[in-house]
Design a protein around this motif. Structure first.
Motif, PDB file in Angstrom:
ATOM      1  N   THR A  67       0.830  -1.202   0.000  1.00 10.74           N
ATOM      2  CA  THR A  67       0.000   0.000   0.000  1.00 10.74           C
ATOM      3  C   THR A  67       0.864   1.251   0.000  1.00 10.74           C
ATOM      4  N   ARG A  68       1.884   1.258   0.824  1.00 11.00           N
ATOM      5  CA  ARG A  68       2.800   2.402   0.898  1.00 11.00           C
ATOM      6  C   ARG A  68       3.492   2.637  -0.438  1.00 11.00           C
ATOM      7  N   ASP A  69       4.005   1.564  -1.034  1.00 17.71           N
ATOM      8  CA  ASP A  69       4.715   1.698  -2.301  1.00 17.71           C
ATOM      9  C   ASP A  69       3.790   2.138  -3.432  1.00 17.71           C
ATOM     10  N   ASN A  70       2.563   1.625  -3.445  1.00 19.75           N
ATOM     11  CA  ASN A  70       1.597   2.044  -4.457  1.00 19.75           C
ATOM     12  C   ASN A  70       1.252   3.517  -4.305  1.00 19.75           C
ATOM     13  N   ARG A  71       1.070   3.972  -3.071  1.00 21.27           N
ATOM     14  CA  ARG A  71       0.753   5.377  -2.826  1.00 21.27           C
ATOM     15  C   ARG A  71       1.917   6.271  -3.242  1.00 21.27           C
ATOM     16  N   CYS A  72       3.114   5.846  -2.930  1.00 23.59           N
ATOM     17  CA  CYS A  72       4.305   6.607  -3.311  1.00 23.59           C
ATOM     18  C   CYS A  72       4.402   6.705  -4.838  1.00 23.59           C
ATOM     19  N   ALA A  73       4.146   5.616  -5.534  1.00 24.75           N
ATOM     20  CA  ALA A  73       4.187   5.624  -6.997  1.00 24.75           C
ATOM     21  C   ALA A  73       3.121   6.560  -7.559  1.00 24.75           C
ATOM     22  N   ASP A  74       1.911   6.500  -7.009  1.00 22.32           N
ATOM     23  CA  ASP A  74       0.828   7.370  -7.475  1.00 22.32           C
ATOM     24  C   ASP A  74       1.170   8.840  -7.260  1.00 22.32           C
ATOM     25  N   LEU A  75       1.663   9.168  -6.074  1.00 25.58           N
ATOM     26  CA  LEU A  75       1.996  10.560  -5.782  1.00 25.58           C
ATOM     27  C   LEU A  75       3.169  11.053  -6.630  1.00 25.58           C
ATOM     28  N   SER A  76       4.125  10.183  -6.890  1.00 29.68           N
ATOM     29  CA  SER A  76       5.252  10.557  -7.742  1.00 29.68           C
ATOM     30  C   SER A  76       4.772  10.854  -9.156  1.00 29.68           C
TER      31      SER A  76
END
Length: 99
Positions: A67-76
């Protein structure tokens, strides 16, 4: 400017991002190898004889990391999208774009 970009992001841009990213990921050899390796490791993990509490803890950790990595990718991605719009605006390419 930020308000307009925020509105664009809210207007289903997430779906566009997901489709574009998914297409890129399906053609990326490194990503595909990571998926294969991940599945192999998950299979090995599932075969371990772990107490239920330990398995729940590890499953929660994996879910949180994903979840953290997906959110980071989306925000990036959104940050890059926003920066591109601002750059185009500053260069005068988006002359009709109002703040």
């Amino acid at each position: 400017m930020d308000n307009i970009i925020h509105e664009l992001i809210q207007e289903n841009i997430g779906q566009v991002i997901d489709k574009r990213r998914d297409r890129l990921l399906m053609g990326d050899e490194v990503y595909q190898q990571d998926c294969s390796d991940t599945q192999e490791l998950l299979n090995r993990y599932e075969a371990l004889n772990l107490p239920k509490a330990d398995r729940i803890l590890i499953n929660d950790l994996i879910a949180c990391l994903e979840t953290r990595d997906n959110r980071c990718a989306d925000l990036s991605y959104l940050c890059g999208f926003s920066d591109a719009i601002k750059l185009l605006h500053e260069l005068g390419i988006l002359k009709e774009f109002k703040e």
